[in-house]
Enzyme design. Sequence first.
Site, short mmCIF file in Angstrom:
data_model
loop_
_atom_site.label_atom_id
_atom_site.label_comp_id
_atom_site.label_asym_id
_atom_site.label_seq_id
_atom_site.Cartn_x
_atom_site.Cartn_y
_atom_site.Cartn_z
N GLY A 206 0.82 -1.21 0.00
CA GLY A 206 0.00 0.00 0.00
C GLY A 206 0.85 1.25 0.00
O GLY A 206 2.05 1.19 -0.27
N ASN A 207 0.23 2.38 0.26
CA ASN A 207 0.98 3.64 0.37
C ASN A 207 0.33 4.53 1.43
O ASN A 207 -0.71 4.17 2.00
CB ASN A 207 1.09 4.34 -0.99
N ASP A 208 0.93 5.69 1.69
CA ASP A 208 0.51 6.53 2.82
C ASP A 208 -0.71 7.40 2.55
O ASP A 208 -1.13 8.16 3.43
CB ASP A 208 1.66 7.46 3.22
#
Length: 395
Positions: A206-208
């Site tokens: 995933g990412n932030d």
Amino acid sequence: MLHKHIGVFVTGGIAAYKVPNLIRMLIKAGHEVQVAMTPAAGAFVTSQTLATVSKHPVLTDEHEFDDPSHVAHVAFAHWMDMALIVPATANTIAKLASGFADNVVTNALLAFNGPKLVVPAMNDQMWLNAQTQANIAHLKSLGMAVLPPATGFLAEGYQAVGRMPEEAVIALFVDTYQPQPTLQGKQVVITAGGTKERIDPVRYIGNDSSGKMGTALANIAAAMGADVELITTANLPTLPQVHVSAVQSASEMQQAVALNFDASDVVIMAAAVADYHVATPSDHKLKKVSEESGLTLELAQNPDILKSIGTAKTHQLVVGFAAETDELLTHAQAKLAKKHADLLVANLVGHGHGFNQDTNAVWLLQPNHEPKQVPEASKLEIAEQILNTIQQKMG
Ligand code: CTP
């Protein structure tokens, strides 16, 4: 977000017991609140509780003439810049529709010319009654904004429509209020959040991205009167009129965008779409092979959703985002051209900027225009400026 003087008008419904919590939320968001209540509201919440949380005396019929130096309901109307009627009973709604002025609440509301936001909450049959619906239609035609009641567990002990929406949704209704429905009749598709690319049933890449910017755009667009489809990986409060499609991966997001693309007038790709997915995700939880060895995952490229709709667009206005850690304008200009976007919103990320913050500072880039800087502001205010630019482009 501009901080306001909000007059909270409490009328006699059971949901009144939740109003102190709502007032705390409004104050936490930076607003100043004063309360007026009907005699019937006093059966469900005390004026002392409301005075304590609002930090102001509460206007009641009983104390209206305590200070003879001014007319209390008129002074109250002069003080506020927005009126929030919550919960609004069928009785008060009927009075507002007919212009009655028989208690401090209806008096102050009649003396007030600014925005009136109505949050009805009542028994389902009272809400669905043709008389109530006609009164609600009349309030809307008079320019009042109405937050429709939610469906859920009623005080009567069964599931039905009529429940007061969650306090967070009411606070959102206040903060997203728009005086003009400038996007009425427009179909707006917005993506939000970071995609999750499955490794196995319990792990993902995933990412932030929190989805706050895309969700703010969806809420403001809905408040401007647009029909909004929010395709999102995040689970954040939305206005009831926003239609939410929950997705996880880039490929699910692409399918949902494709489904809505033909009918849309505007597509805003605010999501942080992963560029790669795991080529062959495992259908069971991966086990460590040995104590020493590492793990190599093969990644395959995801479709570029923005580029594909930028190339395929017919009448749609296509908006992209660029989140960069360096050389912001250079990278953003290149993306604007490469992805055939009509507007690109560029912002810095990392080092406390952008992701998961409540504020943002962006540049707006359009083909053949000088980049325009939008200074740091709340994500709701940034969303408003982006949507105003979109609305101007659509003419
Ligand atoms: N985007 C997209 N599909 C992808 C990747 C990105 O639709 N597979 C969209 C994003 O929603 C955003 C814009 O493209 O509106 C720019 O995203 P970004 O990740 O900055 O662009 P990339 O083309 O992936 O460039 P980079 O090499 O910087 O990752």
